[in-house]
Design an enzyme around this catalytic site. Structure first.
Site, PDB file in Angstrom:
ATOM      1  N   HIS A   2     -30.641  -6.280 -40.793  1.00  0.00           N
ATOM      2  CA  HIS A   2     -29.930  -5.465 -39.818  1.00  0.00           C
ATOM      3  C   HIS A   2     -29.835  -3.970 -40.120  1.00  0.00           C
ATOM      4  O   HIS A   2     -29.058  -3.172 -40.280  1.00  0.00           O
ATOM      5  CB  HIS A   2     -28.394  -5.774 -40.467  1.00  0.00           C
ATOM      6  CG  HIS A   2     -27.989  -7.170 -39.825  1.00  0.00           C
ATOM      7  ND1 HIS A   2     -26.882  -7.888 -40.122  1.00  0.00           N
ATOM      8  CD2 HIS A   2     -28.314  -8.121 -38.788  1.00  0.00           C
ATOM      9  CE1 HIS A   2     -26.725  -8.975 -39.599  1.00  0.00           C
ATOM     10  NE2 HIS A   2     -27.698  -9.117 -38.828  1.00  0.00           N
ATOM     11  N   ASP A   5     -28.299 -10.464 -26.075  1.00  0.00           N
ATOM     12  CA  ASP A   5     -28.580 -10.237 -27.364  1.00  0.00           C
ATOM     13  C   ASP A   5     -30.396 -10.799 -27.308  1.00  0.00           C
ATOM     14  O   ASP A   5     -30.529 -11.762 -27.328  1.00  0.00           O
ATOM     15  CB  ASP A   5     -27.901 -11.159 -28.428  1.00  0.00           C
ATOM     16  CG  ASP A   5     -28.357 -11.076 -29.593  1.00  0.00           C
ATOM     17  OD1 ASP A   5     -29.023 -10.111 -29.946  1.00  0.00           O
ATOM     18  OD2 ASP A   5     -27.678 -11.839 -30.530  1.00  0.00           O
ATOM     19  N   HIS A  23     -32.709 -16.569 -41.848  1.00  0.00           N
ATOM     20  CA  HIS A  23     -31.444 -16.576 -41.149  1.00  0.00           C
ATOM     21  C   HIS A  23     -31.652 -18.004 -40.153  1.00  0.00           C
ATOM     22  O   HIS A  23     -32.575 -18.695 -40.247  1.00  0.00           O
ATOM     23  CB  HIS A  23     -31.355 -15.476 -40.338  1.00  0.00           C
ATOM     24  CG  HIS A  23     -32.427 -15.016 -39.407  1.00  0.00           C
ATOM     25  ND1 HIS A  23     -32.733 -15.479 -38.092  1.00  0.00           N
ATOM     26  CD2 HIS A  23     -33.421 -14.056 -39.259  1.00  0.00           C
ATOM     27  CE1 HIS A  23     -33.593 -15.010 -37.637  1.00  0.00           C
ATOM     28  NE2 HIS A  23     -34.320 -14.076 -38.464  1.00  0.00           N
ATOM     29  N   HIS A  34     -21.833 -12.676 -31.506  1.00  0.00           N
ATOM     30  CA  HIS A  34     -21.579 -13.999 -31.995  1.00  0.00           C
ATOM     31  C   HIS A  34     -20.256 -14.574 -31.549  1.00  0.00           C
ATOM     32  O   HIS A  34     -19.242 -14.364 -32.145  1.00  0.00           O
ATOM     33  CB  HIS A  34     -21.699 -13.728 -33.655  1.00  0.00           C
ATOM     34  CG  HIS A  34     -22.886 -12.954 -34.215  1.00  0.00           C
ATOM     35  ND1 HIS A  34     -22.924 -12.577 -35.379  1.00  0.00           N
ATOM     36  CD2 HIS A  34     -24.141 -12.942 -33.730  1.00  0.00           C
ATOM     37  CE1 HIS A  34     -24.265 -12.427 -35.738  1.00  0.00           C
ATOM     38  NE2 HIS A  34     -24.663 -12.450 -34.629  1.00  0.00           N
ATOM     39  N   ARG A  56     -39.592 -10.955 -34.809  1.00  0.00           N
ATOM     40  CA  ARG A  56     -38.405 -11.779 -34.390  1.00  0.00           C
ATOM     41  C   ARG A  56     -38.546 -11.930 -32.961  1.00  0.00           C
ATOM     42  O   ARG A  56     -38.792 -10.862 -32.373  1.00  0.00           O
ATOM     43  CB  ARG A  56     -36.883 -11.497 -34.898  1.00  0.00           C
ATOM     44  CG  ARG A  56     -35.859 -12.055 -34.238  1.00  0.00           C
ATOM     45  CD  ARG A  56     -34.485 -12.104 -35.054  1.00  0.00           C
ATOM     46  NE  ARG A  56     -33.835 -10.732 -34.788  1.00  0.00           N
ATOM     47  CZ  ARG A  56     -33.816  -9.850 -35.823  1.00  0.00           C
ATOM     48  NH1 ARG A  56     -34.321 -10.330 -36.940  1.00  0.00           N
ATOM     49  NH2 ARG A  56     -33.400  -8.565 -35.477  1.00  0.00           N
TER      50      ARG A  56
HETATM   51  N1  GLY Z   1     -28.112  -9.080 -32.817  1.00  0.00           N
HETATM   52  C1  GLY Z   1     -27.397  -9.633 -33.774  1.00  0.00           C
HETATM   53  C2  GLY Z   1     -27.941 -10.924 -33.747  1.00  0.00           C
HETATM   54  O1  GLY Z   1     -29.298 -11.305 -33.475  1.00  0.00           O
HETATM   55  O2  GLY Z   1     -27.331 -12.045 -34.121  1.00  0.00           O
HETATM   56 MN    MN Z   2     -30.156 -10.066 -31.921  1.00  0.00          MN
HETATM   57 MN    MN Z   3     -28.611 -12.882 -32.207  1.00  0.00          MN
END
Ligand code: GLY
Ligand code: MN
Ligand code: MN
Length: 436
Positions: free
Chosen positions: A241, A269, A348, A359, A404
């Site tokens: 983060h 996102d 994660h 979220h 990612r």
């Molecule tokens: N940007 C927050 C997530 O990817 O969950």
């Molecule tokens: Mn994200």
């Molecule tokens: Mn996300």
């Protein structure tokens, strides 16, 4: 692109059907939040409140009383105030709430103490989310107590309190066609922003300059951020983060950008990772390809009837296999998966619900079972591998590689739709986009 006009009324009807006669729902708007001194954050209504009302003024309270003859949907709102409106802009007032916002009846918020106990008295169940707005909780308690105090005079008090958020959040999990159209738009604005960021990136540019490209693209489409963007070069890509976004980008490093926008109250996102200098090194590319394989494996499990956790399980298997192939883990894949050895590099989960909140709401399990995927559910798919400098047992050439890849999908009748379609994903596509 906006929601269908009748969407809010449809939601209220659906909720009232679920509540049934004898219920009363009470939903306060979020309060304004102070940033510093006498400066406030830009007001953003609570998602539940907006979902049900589409009414975006603070100091409002929505009340639903299914089956009530005079008015089922009542709004308490700020009264008109020419002096205040000179400073802050127009208010709907009770008249506007009825005329323009679908309320059956509306009153000044200052009258709520006189009116709401009377409405509650006629009901046996109160649908209310306790604990979210502690100050408002005290009002609800005071209204109930005012009825109890008059019990000897034959005044009736509701016997049951039901969690309103539980009903609303299950409704919010299933997106209508109209909602998905807006989410597609939010995704496509973010796709444009990531493309723009790719083109603006080169050695010597700062992370905040790249962030500025994202923000410009969001705002020129009347969108805002759905969370503070993560723009992390080199070692910063390994901080999940990271939000300082203040470093200078170096040739040879990767840049990880996790940024999405909110458009008409719906979030996107997206994460992309690409080389600052325009070409992946062999190690960067090798790690990237493992993450891409994991994302493909996860996509392959997203269809109605599968469970929430199936994409995550598939991504975990692919990442573990890939890490073994690269020599970063050793052992048998099933054992490594069972022992969660992959968590050293992939710590994660593979995704989350996506909607009005990035979220988003909705249960991930029903009882002990992972939720079954159904059409209309929207989620992210975001596997990653992070290898910070100094990772034990990992040769130096792999250090500071953080990758990612995150996309947004909607579950459809026969599979899923990629809402973030059109954004380069393979190493070759990414490298081409950077020079184009
Ligand atoms: N940007 C927050 C997530 O990817 O969950
Ligand atoms: Mn994200
Ligand atoms: Mn996300």
């Amino acid at each position: 692109m906006t929601l269908r006009k009748d969407e809010f009324a449809r939601r209220r009807k659906q909720l009232m059907r679920m509540m049934g006669k004898g219920g009363i729902a009470i939903l306060p708007a979020a309060t304004e939040k102070q940033r510093n001194s006498d400066v406030h954050y830009h007001y953003r209504p609570d998602s539940d409140f907006h979902y049900l009302t589409g009414f975006d003024e603070p100091e409002s309270v929505a009340v639903l009383v299914p089956g009530r003859a005079q008015a089922e949907y009542i709004l308490f709102v700020r009264d008109r105030d020419p002096a205040r409106e000179t400073w802050d802009g127009k208010r709907a007032g009770p008249e506007g709430a009825v005329r323009d916002h679908g309320a059956d009846d509306a009153f000044p918020i200052g009258d709520i103490d006189d009116i709401l106990p009377g409405l509650m008295e006629q009901c046996s169940r109160v649908y209310y989310t306790m604990g979210l707005h502690p100050e408002f909780d005290l009002h609800v308690i005071a209204w109930v107590n005012s009825l109890r105090a008059r019990a000897k005079q034959g005044v009736h008090t509701p016997q049951e309190f039901v969690a309103l958020d539980h009903l609303l959040h299950d409704m919010r999990l299933y997106k209508s066609r109209s909602e998905i159209a807006v989410m597609r738009r939010a995704a496509q604005i973010a796709v444009g922003a990531h493309l723009r960021a790719m083109k603006a990136t080169r050695p010597g540019v700062h992370e905040y300059e790249v962030m500025a490209e994202l923000l410009h693209e969001f705002h020129r489409h009347r969108a805002d951020i759905s969370y503070h963007p993560i723009v992390g070069g080199g070692a910063n890509a390994c901080t999940l983060h990271y939000h300082a976004n203040d470093a200078e980008l170096q040739d040879g490093d990767l840049l990880l950008i996790d940024a999405g926008c909110e458009y008409e109250y719906y979030a996107s996102d997206i994460t992309r990772t690409f080389p600052v200098g325009g070409r992946f090194s062999p190690e960067q590319k090798a790690v990237y390809e493992v993450v891409l394989e994991a994302q493909e494996a996860a996509f392959g499990c997203i269809r109605p009837g599968n469970h929430w956790n199936d994409p995550h399980d598939a991504a975990v298997r692919a990442i573990t296999q890939g890490l073994v192939r690269l020599g970063l883990l050793s052992g048998r894949v099933p054992t490594l998966v069972k022992d969660e050895a992959y968590k050293k590099f992939f710590m994660h989960r593979t995704g989350h619900w996506l909607g009005m909140d990035v979220h988003d709401v909705g249960d991930y399990k029903v009882g002990e079972e992972w939720r079954v995927l159904e059409p209309g559910m929207c989620l992210t798919v975001e596997p990653g591998i992070y290898i910070p400098a100094g990772t034990k047992g990992v040769p130096r050439r792999w250090w500071n590689i953080g990758v990612r890849i995150e996309d947004d999908v909607a579950v459809t009748a026969d599979g899923h739709e990629l809402l973030t379609a059109g954004l380069p994903r393979t190493p070759a596509e990414v490298e081409r986009a950077m020079v184009a």
